[in-house]
Design a protein around this motif. Structure first.
Motif, PDB file in Angstrom:
ATOM      1  N   VAL A  78       0.836  -1.207   0.000  1.00  0.00           N
ATOM      2  CA  VAL A  78       0.000   0.000   0.000  1.00  0.00           C
ATOM      3  C   VAL A  78       0.870   1.256   0.000  1.00  0.00           C
ATOM      4  CG1 VAL A  78      -1.690   1.329   1.338  1.00  0.00           C
ATOM      5  CG2 VAL A  78      -1.945  -1.153   1.111  1.00  0.00           C
ATOM      6  N   TRP A  79       1.927   1.251   0.808  1.00  0.00           N
ATOM      7  CA  TRP A  79       2.795   2.422   0.907  1.00  0.00           C
ATOM      8  C   TRP A  79       3.502   2.700  -0.418  1.00  0.00           C
ATOM      9  CZ3 TRP A  79       8.390   2.685   1.357  1.00  0.00           C
ATOM     10  CH2 TRP A  79       8.851   3.964   1.697  1.00  0.00           C
ATOM     11  N   MET A  80       3.961   1.659  -1.091  1.00  0.00           N
ATOM     12  CA  MET A  80       4.649   1.843  -2.357  1.00  0.00           C
ATOM     13  C   MET A  80       3.717   2.356  -3.448  1.00  0.00           C
ATOM     14  SD  MET A  80       7.280  -1.417  -2.474  1.00  0.00           S
ATOM     15  CE  MET A  80       7.967  -0.875  -4.033  1.00  0.00           C
ATOM     16  N   ARG A  81       2.428   2.110  -3.302  1.00  0.00           N
ATOM     17  CA  ARG A  81       1.460   2.605  -4.284  1.00  0.00           C
ATOM     18  C   ARG A  81       0.971   4.014  -3.952  1.00  0.00           C
ATOM     19  NH1 ARG A  81      -2.935  -1.383  -6.606  1.00  0.00           N
ATOM     20  NH2 ARG A  81      -2.896   0.370  -8.068  1.00  0.00           N
ATOM     21  N   HIS A  82       1.470   4.566  -2.838  1.00  0.00           N
ATOM     22  CA  HIS A  82       1.167   5.939  -2.440  1.00  0.00           C
ATOM     23  C   HIS A  82      -0.331   6.173  -2.281  1.00  0.00           C
ATOM     24  CE1 HIS A  82       5.358   7.063  -3.109  1.00  0.00           C
ATOM     25  NE2 HIS A  82       5.299   6.453  -4.275  1.00  0.00           N
ATOM     26  N   ARG A  83      -1.002   5.207  -1.698  1.00  0.00           N
ATOM     27  CA  ARG A  83      -2.434   5.369  -1.466  1.00  0.00           C
ATOM     28  C   ARG A  83      -2.661   6.272  -0.258  1.00  0.00           C
ATOM     29  NH1 ARG A  83      -5.108  -0.678  -2.354  1.00  0.00           N
ATOM     30  NH2 ARG A  83      -4.715  -0.792  -4.611  1.00  0.00           N
ATOM     31  N   PRO A  84      -3.713   7.101  -0.283  1.00  0.00           N
ATOM     32  CA  PRO A  84      -3.985   7.981   0.868  1.00  0.00           C
ATOM     33  C   PRO A  84      -4.448   7.183   2.076  1.00  0.00           C
ATOM     34  CG  PRO A  84      -5.774   8.095  -0.721  1.00  0.00           C
ATOM     35  CD  PRO A  84      -4.687   7.288  -1.377  1.00  0.00           C
ATOM     36  N   LEU A  85      -4.299   7.785   3.243  1.00  0.00           N
ATOM     37  CA  LEU A  85      -4.761   7.131   4.464  1.00  0.00           C
ATOM     38  C   LEU A  85      -6.279   6.947   4.407  1.00  0.00           C
ATOM     39  CD1 LEU A  85      -2.715   9.077   7.168  1.00  0.00           C
ATOM     40  CD2 LEU A  85      -2.240   6.811   6.237  1.00  0.00           C
ATOM     41  N   LEU A 105       7.821  -2.529   8.111  1.00  0.00           N
ATOM     42  CA  LEU A 105       7.552  -2.035   9.461  1.00  0.00           C
ATOM     43  C   LEU A 105       7.374  -0.524   9.454  1.00  0.00           C
ATOM     44  CD1 LEU A 105       7.392  -2.393  12.538  1.00  0.00           C
ATOM     45  CD2 LEU A 105       9.892  -2.266  12.589  1.00  0.00           C
ATOM     46  N   PHE A 106       8.284   0.161   8.763  1.00  0.00           N
ATOM     47  CA  PHE A 106       8.170   1.617   8.615  1.00  0.00           C
ATOM     48  C   PHE A 106       6.835   1.980   7.978  1.00  0.00           C
ATOM     49  CE2 PHE A 106       8.466   5.260   5.790  1.00  0.00           C
ATOM     50  CZ  PHE A 106       8.994   6.249   6.595  1.00  0.00           C
ATOM     51  N   ALA A 107       6.458   1.264   6.907  1.00  0.00           N
ATOM     52  CA  ALA A 107       5.210   1.560   6.209  1.00  0.00           C
ATOM     53  C   ALA A 107       4.001   1.324   7.104  1.00  0.00           C
ATOM     54  CB  ALA A 107       5.112   0.706   4.944  1.00  0.00           C
ATOM     55  N   SER A 108       4.028   0.252   7.903  1.00  0.00           N
ATOM     56  CA  SER A 108       2.880  -0.051   8.771  1.00  0.00           C
ATOM     57  C   SER A 108       2.681   1.029   9.826  1.00  0.00           C
ATOM     58  CB  SER A 108       3.064  -1.417   9.437  1.00  0.00           C
ATOM     59  OG  SER A 108       4.088  -1.387  10.417  1.00  0.00           O
ATOM     60  N   MET A 109       3.774   1.599  10.318  1.00  0.00           N
ATOM     61  CA  MET A 109       3.663   2.675  11.300  1.00  0.00           C
ATOM     62  C   MET A 109       3.220   3.980  10.634  1.00  0.00           C
ATOM     63  SD  MET A 109       7.085   1.802  13.542  1.00  0.00           S
ATOM     64  CE  MET A 109       6.708   2.864  14.923  1.00  0.00           C
ATOM     65  N   LYS A 110       3.659   4.177   9.401  1.00  0.00           N
ATOM     66  CA  LYS A 110       3.270   5.370   8.654  1.00  0.00           C
ATOM     67  C   LYS A 110       1.796   5.343   8.289  1.00  0.00           C
ATOM     68  CE  LYS A 110       4.510   9.107   6.248  1.00  0.00           C
ATOM     69  NZ  LYS A 110       5.132  10.313   6.863  1.00  0.00           N
ATOM     70  N   LEU A 111       1.293   4.172   7.935  1.00  0.00           N
ATOM     71  CA  LEU A 111      -0.075   4.041   7.433  1.00  0.00           C
ATOM     72  C   LEU A 111      -1.107   3.859   8.526  1.00  0.00           C
ATOM     73  CD1 LEU A 111       0.612   1.640   4.431  1.00  0.00           C
ATOM     74  CD2 LEU A 111       0.112   4.085   4.305  1.00  0.00           C
TER      75      LEU A 111
END
Length: 237
Positions: A28-35, A99-105
């Motif tokens: 999801v993070w790599m696809r730059h989807r909004p929160l 892990l970084f992406a999960s905390m960001k999202l």
């Protein structure tokens, strides 16, 4: 009677769920989807305190991949060993980015429904406004870096959702409450503490929403203005 097989199965299920969540977050993070927020939701991240550490680990891991590949190629005569080490190295880097992406999202969210407390893709529970007595803000440095800790403060039990061995927001409950966590439901707790990069903004939003929900603006308070720092320890679980 303890059931080691059952405990092992439960741990395995949690590990698989965590692994799957990491890869989904990375995708999801790599696809730059909004929160995935609804109108009125205010997100508050908690990544700032650990972002430098994660960055260093990711950078070192990237550098280690070719180094270990070179060592294994010249030291280990078995050719498949090189590919095993390479796959493990790439997997480790991608896992940390996940892990970084999960905390960001998955930030904390202050909404009309209450305070949604999150930590990566694992911890996710909501405290409804009718359950909240007061909201405060105070930095605390803890001796342990465990994500979930429980501290006994006098006769009160405090659930702490910790990032980088710190918390910065206190949520005192009207009555003892339990919450669902990855390892199961907690015991009754009287207060929840969490870390937010912007505790001032979190507090202002929480104060406004709590006042609106309860119809009594005198029920919120600040635990220190400007932010205090309480460097003390607590028991962990």
């Amino acid at each position: 009677m303890n059931d080691p097989t059952g405990r092992t199965g439960s741990m395995l299920r949690r590990a698989l769920a965590t692994e799957g969540a990491m890869w989904r977050s990375l995708y999801v993070w790599m696809r730059h989807r909004p929160l995935p927020l609804t109108p009125g939701d205010e997100p508050y991240g908690y990544l700032g305190v650990v972002k430098p550490i994660l960055g260093v680990f990711i950078g070192l891991s990237v550098v280690e991949i070719p180094i270990f590949d070179l060592i294994v190629t010249h030291v280990v005569p078995w050719q498949p060993a090189r590919w095993i080490v390479l796959v493990l190295g790439v997997w480790g880097v991608l896992w940390m980015i996940g892990l970084f992406a999960s905390m960001k999202l998955n930030p904390h969210v202050v909404s009309d429904a209450g305070v949604r407390v999150r930590m990566g893709a694992g911890i996710d529970f909501t405290i409804a406004w009718e359950r909240i007595d007061t909201v405060g803000k105070v930095y605390r440095s803890l001796p342990s870096g465990k994500s979930v800790q429980v501290e006994e403060v006098g006769e009160r039990r405090v659930l702490q959702i910790v990032v980088g061995s710190q918390t910065s927001v206190d949520i005192r409950l009207r009555q003892p409450t339990t919450f669902e966590l990855p390892k199961g439901r907690t015991d009754l707790v009287d207060e929840v503490r969490l870390y937010a990069d912007d505790p001032d903004g979190f507090f202002q939003q929480a104060r406004t929403r709590l006042a609106t929900a309860t119809g009594a603006r005198g029920q919120t308070r600040t635990a220190g203005t400007p932010l205090e720092r309480a460097d003390r320890g607590g028991s962990t679980t």
